[in-house]
Design an enzyme around this catalytic site. Structure first.
Site, PDB file in Angstrom:
ATOM      1  N   HIS B 265     -19.693  -9.407 -13.596  1.00 14.52           N
ATOM      2  CA  HIS B 265     -20.317  -8.908 -12.336  1.00 14.52           C
ATOM      3  C   HIS B 265     -21.904  -9.211 -12.337  1.00 14.52           C
ATOM      4  O   HIS B 265     -22.223  -9.873 -11.583  1.00 14.52           O
ATOM      5  CB  HIS B 265     -19.885  -7.630 -11.926  1.00 14.52           C
ATOM      6  CG  HIS B 265     -20.590  -7.002 -10.869  1.00 14.52           C
ATOM      7  ND1 HIS B 265     -19.824  -6.946  -9.645  1.00 14.52           N
ATOM      8  CD2 HIS B 265     -21.752  -6.381 -10.682  1.00 14.52           C
ATOM      9  CE1 HIS B 265     -20.735  -6.400  -8.701  1.00 14.52           C
ATOM     10  NE2 HIS B 265     -21.547  -6.164  -9.547  1.00 14.52           N
ATOM     11  N   GLU B 266     -22.409  -8.510 -13.491  1.00 19.57           N
ATOM     12  CA  GLU B 266     -24.026  -8.779 -13.622  1.00 19.57           C
ATOM     13  C   GLU B 266     -24.264 -10.204 -13.992  1.00 19.57           C
ATOM     14  O   GLU B 266     -25.364 -10.457 -13.421  1.00 19.57           O
ATOM     15  CB  GLU B 266     -24.323  -7.837 -14.855  1.00 19.57           C
ATOM     16  CG  GLU B 266     -23.963  -6.471 -14.581  1.00 19.57           C
ATOM     17  CD  GLU B 266     -24.562  -5.685 -13.389  1.00 19.57           C
ATOM     18  OE1 GLU B 266     -25.610  -6.321 -12.799  1.00 19.57           O
ATOM     19  OE2 GLU B 266     -24.360  -4.807 -13.023  1.00 19.57           O
ATOM     20  N   HIS B 269     -25.166 -11.507 -10.385  1.00 21.01           N
ATOM     21  CA  HIS B 269     -26.505 -11.241 -10.017  1.00 21.01           C
ATOM     22  C   HIS B 269     -27.578 -12.162 -10.574  1.00 21.01           C
ATOM     23  O   HIS B 269     -28.287 -12.827 -10.103  1.00 21.01           O
ATOM     24  CB  HIS B 269     -26.958  -9.775 -10.261  1.00 21.01           C
ATOM     25  CG  HIS B 269     -26.137  -8.755  -9.512  1.00 21.01           C
ATOM     26  ND1 HIS B 269     -26.440  -8.669  -8.207  1.00 21.01           N
ATOM     27  CD2 HIS B 269     -25.476  -7.779  -9.668  1.00 21.01           C
ATOM     28  CE1 HIS B 269     -25.767  -7.592  -7.742  1.00 21.01           C
ATOM     29  NE2 HIS B 269     -25.114  -7.013  -8.580  1.00 21.01           N
ATOM     30  N   GLU B 295     -25.058  -8.809  -3.795  1.00 20.91           N
ATOM     31  CA  GLU B 295     -23.794  -8.167  -4.026  1.00 20.91           C
ATOM     32  C   GLU B 295     -22.813  -9.250  -3.960  1.00 20.91           C
ATOM     33  O   GLU B 295     -21.656  -9.417  -4.822  1.00 20.91           O
ATOM     34  CB  GLU B 295     -23.484  -7.038  -3.231  1.00 20.91           C
ATOM     35  CG  GLU B 295     -24.491  -5.763  -3.684  1.00 20.91           C
ATOM     36  CD  GLU B 295     -24.116  -5.342  -5.174  1.00 20.91           C
ATOM     37  OE1 GLU B 295     -23.134  -5.634  -5.780  1.00 20.91           O
ATOM     38  OE2 GLU B 295     -25.115  -4.535  -5.515  1.00 20.91           O
TER      39      GLU B 295
END
EC number: 3.4.17.19
Lengths: 494, 494
Positions: B265-266, B269, B295
C-alpha cells in the site's frame, strides 16, 4: 530582574532561541545525510540545507542586532546573563566579520577542492590537488585578514579564535615548544621499552555484534539512550543536539579495536553535550565552550579512561560475551597502549599523535603568513616527518600532506585543538585525582560515576558561561599547563 | 518566454522554491520523529518544528504575495506556468484563510484532545473524551465557516476542499448514494459465497525476515531505493520528499500478511511521489494532485495489483525464500480476498471498507452542519453500523467512534478520500485495460512495468498541472464514475 529592565536582553534571548531551533534542524539534516539518506536524495537535500544556512546567517546578522546588543549591555543583568550576552555578541561578530561574497566564494572553492581531493588522494595526485589548494588558500588568507582586522589580532590568531576563543599563536608556540623539547625522546624511550613485548592477534567480529558491544560500553560510560542514538557512518562523528545526541561509528570486521575505541571517543563528546546546562539550552551560553574543550572530553573518555587497565578490565567480560573475544584485560591494555610512529594522524597512538599536530600547526601558520607556499608544502612535510617521527614520506602525498580533509575544505586553525584537548584532559585528571584519588582506582572499585560527576560539575555544566581560562582555574586551579600531559604520558608509558 | 515579461511569476517561483526547501526539512523532522528519535529528544524537536511551521506559514502569507500573484496573472505565461500560478494562489488562499489566532487555538485543542484520547481510547472512556471533542469541534466549525466564506462554498465543502480541491458534499452524496444502494447486498452475497471456503494458518516470521521480504516486494513494484528507504514506525506512513521517499511499516511476527500488504500500500504512495514531474520539483504544480488521488495510487498497488492472484503468484517464491512460507498463491489469494464485516476501519477488507467511510461521511457532514451533536455521536454510530454492516457496537466506544485519530486531532473532511481513491483506482484500471489488456495478464506475463508506465504517464507525471477532472478525462475519458468500482468488486468477489 524585571523583564522591563532587561527587555533588550530578552529580545536577544528570543532571537537566539529561534536561531537554535533552525540549528537543530541543520544538525538533523547533517546527521541524516551521513547515516540514512540514499545518494539520490543528495541534490534536493543540498539545496534545502543551503537555504537553511542562508536563513541562519541572515538571523545571525539581522540589522537590529548591533543596536540591541549595545542597549542590552547597558541593562542590569545577572552574571550569567552577561555571559550569555557576551557569547551572543561573539556569534554576531563572527557572522558579520566576513562579507557574504567571500563566504560564498570560499564555500564554492572548498566544495570544488574537496570533491576533486576525494579522487586525487586515491591517485596520489599532488599536481592535480595543488592548484585547487592554492586557490582555496588565497581565499582563506583573505578571510583570515578580514577576521584579524575585526578582532585586532594576527590573521592566524583570527583562525584559531574560531575554534578556541582567546587562543593565540604565541601561546601555542610556547606550549608546543615545550612539547617538542621532550616528546621525540619520550617516543624513542617508549619504543625501546615496548620492542620486546608480545603482539596479540585480534579476533574477527561481525558489525552487528560490535554494535551490541558498542551500546553496552556506551551504557557503561553513562550515555543516556533516552537522549541519543548510535548509528553507522563512513566517518565517525558526534552530532545532533544536546537533548538528542547522534553518535556514529564504523565497524571493521577484521579488527574491532579501532571501532570500539572510536565509540568510546565519541561518547566523550556525547557526554559533554548531554551534560551541558539544561537552564541554558537554546542560548549561546548553553553551548560547549570550545572545540579544544570538546576534544578534551572525547580524549578524557578515550585516553584517560578508555585505554586505562581498569576500564579495559571492566569491559573485558562484555567483549567476551558479545564478540567471544578471549583476550585478557592485560592483553587488551597492551594492544591499546602500543606506540608506533606512522604516516597517518587518525591512526596514531596517544604518544606520537601530537607530532602530527606540531607539524600541521607549523605548516598552517606559515601558509597563512605567506612564509610557506603551497608548492613547497610536500618538502616541508617530509622534512618535519623525518625530524619528528623519523619517517620518510618523500613522494607519498596521499599519506602525507593530502591525508586530511581539513585543508581540502579550507579549514585552518582547527588542528591545534586536538593536542590542546589532550592537554586539558590530562590537567582535568590531575585536578580530579587531588579530590577523588586515582581514576584507575575509582574505576576499579565501581566508581566511574564519580569521575563523570566531577566532569559534569566542573566542565559540562559550565557551558559557555565562563571563559576557557576561568573554567580551567575554577576546575584545576590554573590555566592550561602542559606539564600534566607530560606526566600522564610518562606515568602510563615509561 | 522572456524573463522580463514574466518577472512577477519568476519572483513567485523563487519564493515557492524556498518554501519547498523548508518543507523538505519539515518532512525530514516528521520522519525522524516517527522512526529514529529517542523519546527524550521530543521536547526540543517539538519547539524546532513549531518554529519551522511558523516560518513556513509566514512565507506562505508574505504580504507581497497578493499583489505579485495579481501582477503575474497579467503576464504572458505558458499553460504549465499558469497551472503553477493557480496552485500558488490556492496555497496562498489556504494559508491566509484562517486567522493565526484560530490556527493556534485549534492546534492547542487538537493536541490536548489527542494526548488524552490515546489513554481514553484504551479505557473506553467516552465521557472523558466527549468534552474535549466538543471543544475541538466548535473550533473546527469556526474554521470551516471562515474557509467557506473565502471559497464561497458551504462549511463542510470547505473542509473537503483541503484534501480534494473542487470536491463538494453534493457530488459525494450522489456517488455515495449509489454505493449505498448496492454495497450491503453485495457484502451479503460475497459472505454467502465465502462461507464454505477453507481457512489457512499464517506461519510466524521474524521482523528482520519480513523486512527483507518487504524490500524484495518493493523492488518488484519498482520502488527506487536510490531515492528512498524502508524503516519501522508504530503507524505506517509514506513521508520524506519526492527525491527521497521515506516509507515505514510495522511487523507482526505472528501474522506477516498485514505488514506485507501495508508495505505494498505505502509503495503505491511512494511510486506516485517518485514519479512526480522532475521539471516541476519544488513548485506547487509539481506536488501530488490531491489526497484522494494519492489514496488511489496506494489502493491501486494494494487492491488492483497486490491482492490479485497474478501478483501473489509472482511474489510467492519470495515469501517461501525469505519466510519459509509454504502457502500456495491460491491460498494467499484466498487470505487476501476474505470478506468479513468488523468494527475497525483500518482492519477492514476491500469490500466492507467503504461502509466505514459512508458512516463517517454522514457523521462529519452532520457534525459540521450542527444537525448532529457530539453527545449523540455514539447512538448515531451504533445505528449506522447496524444498518450498514449488521454489527452491534452499543457501548463499545473504543472500537466505535473513538477508534480513529482523525477526529481526535480535528481533521474532518479527509475520510471520503479513502473511498474516492478506491473508485479512482478502479477507473484507472478499467481505462488501462482498454489499452494494455488485462492487468492480471500483464503481471502474469512479466509486464508489471507496463502497468507502472501507464500510471506514470497518466497520473504521476501530471503533478498538479491539471485539475482532477481534467486529469481523469485525459486518463480515462470521463470524470469520476463509481460504476468501475462496482464492476471491480463484482468481478473479483462474485
Amino acid at each position: 530582574m524585571s523583564l522591563d529592565k532587561a527587555h533588550h536582553y530578552q529580545t536577544l534571548a528570543k532571537h537566539f532561541q529561534s536561531i537554535s531551533h533552525f540549528e537543530h534542524l541543520s544538525a538533523l539534516g547533517d546527521w541524516d545525510q551521513a547515516t540514512m539518506m540514499p545518494i539520490g536524495g543528495g541534490e534536493a537535500r543540498g539545496a534545502a540545507m543551503a537555504e537553511l544556512a542562508t536563513h541562519i546567517h541572515n538571523l545571525k546578522t539581522a540589522p537590529m542586532l548591533a543596536d540591541t546588543i549595545k542597549e542590552a549591555q547597558q541593562e542590569a543583568l545577572t552574571a550569567e546573563q552577561q555571559a550569555n550576552l557576551r557569547e551572543m555578541n561573539y556569534q554576531y561578530l563572527q557572522a558579520n566579520a566576513v562579507p557574504a561574497d567571500l563566504v560564498k566564494a570560499k564555500t564554492k572553492a572548498a566544495y570544488r577542492c574537496e570533491q576533486a581531493w576525494r579522487e586525487q588522494r586515491k591517485h596520489n595526485d599532488w599536481q592535480g590537488f595543488k592548484p585547487n589548494l592554492e586557490t582555496l588558500m588565497s581565499l582563506v588568507k583573505e578571510e583570515a585578514t578580514i577576521r584579524a582586522q575585526t578582532l585586532g589580532v594576527s590573521p592566524y590568531d583570527a583562525l584559531l579564535d574560531k575554534f578556541e576563543p582567546g587562543m593565540t599563536t604565541a601561546k601555542i608556540e610556547h606550549i608546543f615548544g615545550q612539547l617538542k623539547s621532550w616528546l621525540p625522546s619520550l617516543i624513542q624511550q617508549v619504543q625501546a621499552k615496548q620492542i620486546s613485548e608480545p603482539r596479540y592477534g585480534i579476533p574477527a567480529a561481525t558489525a552487528s555484534d560490535q554494535a551490541l558491544l558498542g551500546r553496552d560500553v556506551m551504557e557503561t560510560l553513562g550515555f543516556d539512550f533516552n537522549h541519543g542514538r548510535l548509528d553507522i557512518s563512513s566517518h565517525p562523528f558526534c552530532g545532533g543536539v544536546s537533548s538528542d545526541v547522534r553518535l556514529t561509528t564504523r565497524y571493521d570486521e577484521a579488527d574491532f579495536t579501532s571501532g570500539l575505541m572510536g565509540i568510546i571517543h565519541e561518547t566523550g563528546h556525547a557526554k559533554y553535550e548531554q551534560g551541558l546546562p539544561l537552564a541554558w539550552r537554546g542560548q549561546p551560553a548553553g553551548l560547549a565552550r570550545s572545540m579544544a574543550l570538546h576534544e578534551s572530553q572525547s580524549l578524557f573518555c578515550e585516553m584517560q579512561i578508555g585505554r586505562g587497565a581498569s576500564f579495559l578490565k571492566l569491559i573485558q567480560p562484555l567483549l567476551k560475551q558479545r564478540l567471544g573475544c578471549q583476550l585478557s584485560h592485560q592483553q587488551l591494555t597492551n594492544i591499546y597502549t602500543r606506540v608506533s610512529p606512522g604516516h597517518i594522524r587518525v591512526d596514531a597512538d596517544e604518544v606520537t599523535y601530537p607530532c602530527h599536530i606540531l607539524l600541521r600547526f607549523e605548516a598552517e601558520k606559515s601558509l597563512v603568513s605567506g612564509e610557506l607556499a603551497v608548492a613547497d608544502l610536500p618538502d616541508f612535510w617530509s622534512a618535519q616527518m623525518q625530524e619528528l617521527l623519523g619517517i620518510n614520506t618523500d613522494g607519498d602525498y596521499k599519506n602525507g600532506c593530502m591525508q586530511d580533509i581539513h585543508w581540502a575544505v579550507g579549514e585552518l586553525g582547527y588542528f591545534p585543538s586536538y593536542t590542546l584537548g589532550a592537554m586539558y584532559a590530562a590537567q582535568f585528571k590531575q585536578a580530579m585525582e587531588q579530590r577523588l584519588g586515582s581514576v584507575e582506582q575509582a574505576i576499579e572499585t565501581g566508581k566511574l560515576s564519580d569521575v563523570m560527576t566531577w566532569l559534569e560539575a566542573n566542565v559540562w555544566s559550565k557551558g559557555s558561561l565562563l571563559s576557557i581560562d576561568e573554567l580551567m582555574i575554577q576546575a584545576t586551579g590554573e590555566t592550561l599547563n602542559p606539564i600534566h600531559f607530560k606526566h600522564h604520558l610518562e606515568n602510563r608509558y615509561l
